[in-house]
Design an enzyme around this catalytic site. Sequence first.
Site, PDB file in Angstrom:
ATOM      1  N   ASP A 359       0.832  -1.205   0.000  1.00 19.03           N
ATOM      2  CA  ASP A 359       0.000   0.000   0.000  1.00 19.03           C
ATOM      3  C   ASP A 359       0.870   1.259   0.000  1.00 19.03           C
ATOM      4  OD1 ASP A 359      -2.279   1.483  -0.019  1.00 19.03           O
ATOM      5  OD2 ASP A 359      -2.753   1.202   2.106  1.00 19.03           O
ATOM      6  N   ARG A 363       0.069   7.651  -2.763  1.00 21.83           N
ATOM      7  CA  ARG A 363       0.554   8.739  -1.910  1.00 21.83           C
ATOM      8  C   ARG A 363       2.011   9.069  -2.213  1.00 21.83           C
ATOM      9  NH1 ARG A 363      -0.987   5.948   3.410  1.00 21.83           N
ATOM     10  NH2 ARG A 363      -1.573   4.307   1.953  1.00 21.83           N
ATOM     11  N   HIS A 376       3.022   3.428  -9.016  1.00 26.13           N
ATOM     12  CA  HIS A 376       2.942   1.982  -9.263  1.00 26.13           C
ATOM     13  C   HIS A 376       4.231   1.470  -9.900  1.00 26.13           C
ATOM     14  CE1 HIS A 376      -1.084   2.119  -7.880  1.00 26.13           C
ATOM     15  NE2 HIS A 376      -1.560   2.811  -8.914  1.00 26.13           N
ATOM     16  N   GLU A 406     -11.613  -5.045  -6.153  1.00 27.78           N
ATOM     17  CA  GLU A 406     -12.165  -3.686  -5.953  1.00 27.78           C
ATOM     18  C   GLU A 406     -11.397  -2.641  -6.776  1.00 27.78           C
ATOM     19  OE1 GLU A 406     -11.590  -5.831  -3.307  1.00 27.78           O
ATOM     20  OE2 GLU A 406     -13.725  -6.307  -3.406  1.00 27.78           O
ATOM     21  N   ARG A 410     -11.263   1.971  -9.743  1.00 28.76           N
ATOM     22  CA  ARG A 410     -10.425   3.171  -9.918  1.00 28.76           C
ATOM     23  C   ARG A 410     -10.631   3.726 -11.323  1.00 28.76           C
ATOM     24  NH1 ARG A 410      -4.905   2.460  -6.457  1.00 28.76           N
ATOM     25  NH2 ARG A 410      -5.947   1.633  -4.631  1.00 28.76           N
ATOM     26  N   LEU A 468      11.604 -20.039  -4.398  1.00 29.25           N
ATOM     27  CA  LEU A 468      10.525 -19.217  -3.841  1.00 29.25           C
ATOM     28  C   LEU A 468       9.283 -19.341  -4.731  1.00 29.25           C
ATOM     29  CD1 LEU A 468       9.598 -16.785  -1.988  1.00 29.25           C
ATOM     30  CD2 LEU A 468      10.416 -15.300  -3.832  1.00 29.25           C
TER      31      LEU A 468
HETATM   32  C1  FPP Z   1      -1.844   0.063  -3.580  1.00 29.53           C
HETATM   33  O1  FPP Z   1      -1.401   1.382  -3.478  1.00 29.53           O
HETATM   34  C2  FPP Z   1      -1.163  -0.598  -4.708  1.00 29.53           C
HETATM   35  C3  FPP Z   1      -1.798  -1.101  -5.820  1.00 29.53           C
HETATM   36  C4  FPP Z   1      -3.257  -1.068  -5.971  1.00 29.53           C
HETATM   37  C5  FPP Z   1      -1.051  -1.685  -6.964  1.00 29.53           C
HETATM   38  C6  FPP Z   1       0.090  -2.589  -6.625  1.00 29.53           C
HETATM   39  C7  FPP Z   1       0.917  -2.744  -7.833  1.00 29.53           C
HETATM   40  C8  FPP Z   1       2.251  -2.696  -7.869  1.00 29.53           C
HETATM   41  C9  FPP Z   1       3.103  -2.587  -6.657  1.00 29.53           C
HETATM   42  C10 FPP Z   1       2.915  -2.684  -9.164  1.00 29.53           C
HETATM   43  C11 FPP Z   1       3.450  -3.910  -9.804  1.00 29.53           C
HETATM   44  C12 FPP Z   1       3.538  -5.145  -9.105  1.00 29.53           C
HETATM   45  C13 FPP Z   1       4.184  -6.270  -9.605  1.00 29.53           C
HETATM   46  C14 FPP Z   1       3.990  -7.553  -8.907  1.00 29.53           C
HETATM   47  C15 FPP Z   1       5.031  -6.226 -10.782  1.00 29.53           C
HETATM   48  P1  FPP Z   1      -2.453   2.595  -3.646  1.00 29.53           P
HETATM   49  O2  FPP Z   1      -2.461   2.970  -5.089  1.00 29.53           O
HETATM   50  O3  FPP Z   1      -3.755   2.188  -3.080  1.00 29.53           O
HETATM   51  O4  FPP Z   1      -1.758   3.688  -2.803  1.00 29.53           O
HETATM   52  P2  FPP Z   1      -2.470   4.830  -1.942  1.00 29.53           P
HETATM   53  O5  FPP Z   1      -3.124   4.141  -0.799  1.00 29.53           O
HETATM   54  O6  FPP Z   1      -1.315   5.664  -1.529  1.00 29.53           O
HETATM   55  O7  FPP Z   1      -3.407   5.512  -2.885  1.00 29.53           O
END
Ligand code: FPP
Length: 584
Positions: A359, A363, A376, A406, A410, A468
């Site tokens: 998470d 931000r 991301h 969910e 977005r 892994l």
């Molecule tokens: C949550 O942060 C994160 C996500 C919804 C996306 C996770 C994806 C990645 C880390 C990218 C690629 C992953 C791989 C495995 C290659 P948020 O966007 O909800 O952050 P916020 O709470 O600050 O808005």
Amino acid sequence: MSDAPADPALRAAYRLCRRRTKSEDPAEYALIQLVPAPLRPALHALWAAANALDDLGDDRTAPAAERAARVEAWITALHRELPTGTSPDPIRHALVDTAARWRLDLSELRDAMAQVREDTDGRSFTDWAAWRTWGRDNLLPWFGQVRAILDRAGVPVALRLDTREAYEEFLDGVRLTDILTDLSADLAQGDLLLPEEALALHPGSADDLANRRWSPAVSALVTDLTGRARRWVAQETLTRGMHPGPATVLQTMAALLHAQLDAVEAAGPALLRARPRPALRTRVRILAPARTRAALAWSLTPLTLPPHHRSPDAPRQPAAPARPATARAFRRPPPHPSGERPPVIPPALLPAHVAVIMDGNGRWAQQRGLPRHAGHRAGAHAVREVVHGALEIGLAHLTLYTFSTENWHRDTEEVDAILGLLRDEVAEDPFRDLDVRMRWHGRAGRLPPDLADLLQLRERTTRGRTGLTLTMCIDYGGRDEITRTAAALARRVRAGHLDPDRITDEDFARHLPHPDMPDVDLLWRTGNEQRTSNFLPWHAAYAELHFTPGLWPDTDRHHLWEAVTAYTHRQRRHGTTNPDPLPR
Ligand code: FPP
């Protein structure tokens, strides 16, 4: 353009496999005719090898022990010959050449082959569950090789996660249709390859069959079994989203199986004396349009054909030994940029399974005045770091919450950015030289098909790795997982395989989309939030929770090491008063 091997002995070996498939299994031969010609020799070699091995195990002119020894000798010879790329036995010669040319891992057939040896002692099954395990253990690995060949040819048979069960049930239908078709021959040998559970529904049928008596009980049993086979074979969802080439083959196979079941039902008492066969006009009615459809379907994709391994004049190059993927030399992960070394954690204290809610990407980007997708992208870099750290401490399972059910809510732009980033990462395959087995956990059917194909390809090509297991949860939701599991159980109950009053935790766990995924020991969330957000509710029921304030893109491997070290100091009681009552 001719795609025949230059070696005349090898050409003759493939011809023999083709003739053998044609004479022993005309329906299979007709199906192989539906794939492009350059792929057919490999498929003939696989089918001829499977049949040759079955025949050795089944040859009742020899006592069981001798048949078992012959099967064993065949398997041992195959393993000896694989590294040489040749064999004095023409069917094995074609098989080892196919394995080398298409880079097949024949060790995946080991258990199926061993089963042929064990079957020489005779087989009986108390219930459908035991029967199904036996049939699947035997058929699935061979079909897996066919799928690997299509993969290598550039036509991956995308089996979506939600169609896996349909696929396996389809193969149960194939097996049951075969058993009904071969009933007379099996009875002549004293074999009855049906579960006692099925026979018990029609009292007297087992005795009547043993005495080749066509009684009302036998007639009712055959009606019951043909109905069951028809239900298993009719899997409309199976080919949805699949390349039209393999989809046409599977649909034609289903139509031929239905015709075969019609012939079984129409045979009546003759079923106990001879093998029923659909009429020629029925086969033509199914196969003629299928040929046209198949030709059109395959013309949509150019095939990638691996070269033949040698010419007759060239010195003999030994083929790469077929060894389990685990024997491959993997690279070690690159060290932490600061040179920081991993903590030494005794294996007994290491969590078996760490699951992460990554998470804070949004931000992180916002704080820098960047668009969310930049967060991301930085998050993807953190994923690589953490995977390297997990390998360094010898973690067995790392599961990442990458895109939730969910997250579709977005902005389209952000959804496209995340999915595009995933596509890039999986295509680039940053862990290809590391001992990482990759898996995808989540709903199939809503992801872009090319991304789903890529994920499944990675899953298949890394499945033999033992370092892994990296599970990426994409279009994953815990409630969705539980709901789908409940639906799978309901289907089992409806099919009569499960008693609803006796469903246990273990039954439920066996019907989860990834039944082999262990419980989560440590659930870690970054981004300063303290929720589990619909992530792995079944597996994380007893997980230790670890919440950290940092944002995911700022995470690196030492944060994982800190999380794991903190875990080693926790006392786990699993509802009892003793610390650590369960083995770690
Ligand atoms: C949550 O942060 C994160 C996500 C919804 C996306 C996770 C994806 C990645 C880390 C990218 C690629 C992953 C791989 C495995 C290659 P948020 O966007 O909800 O952050 P916020 O709470 O600050 O808005």
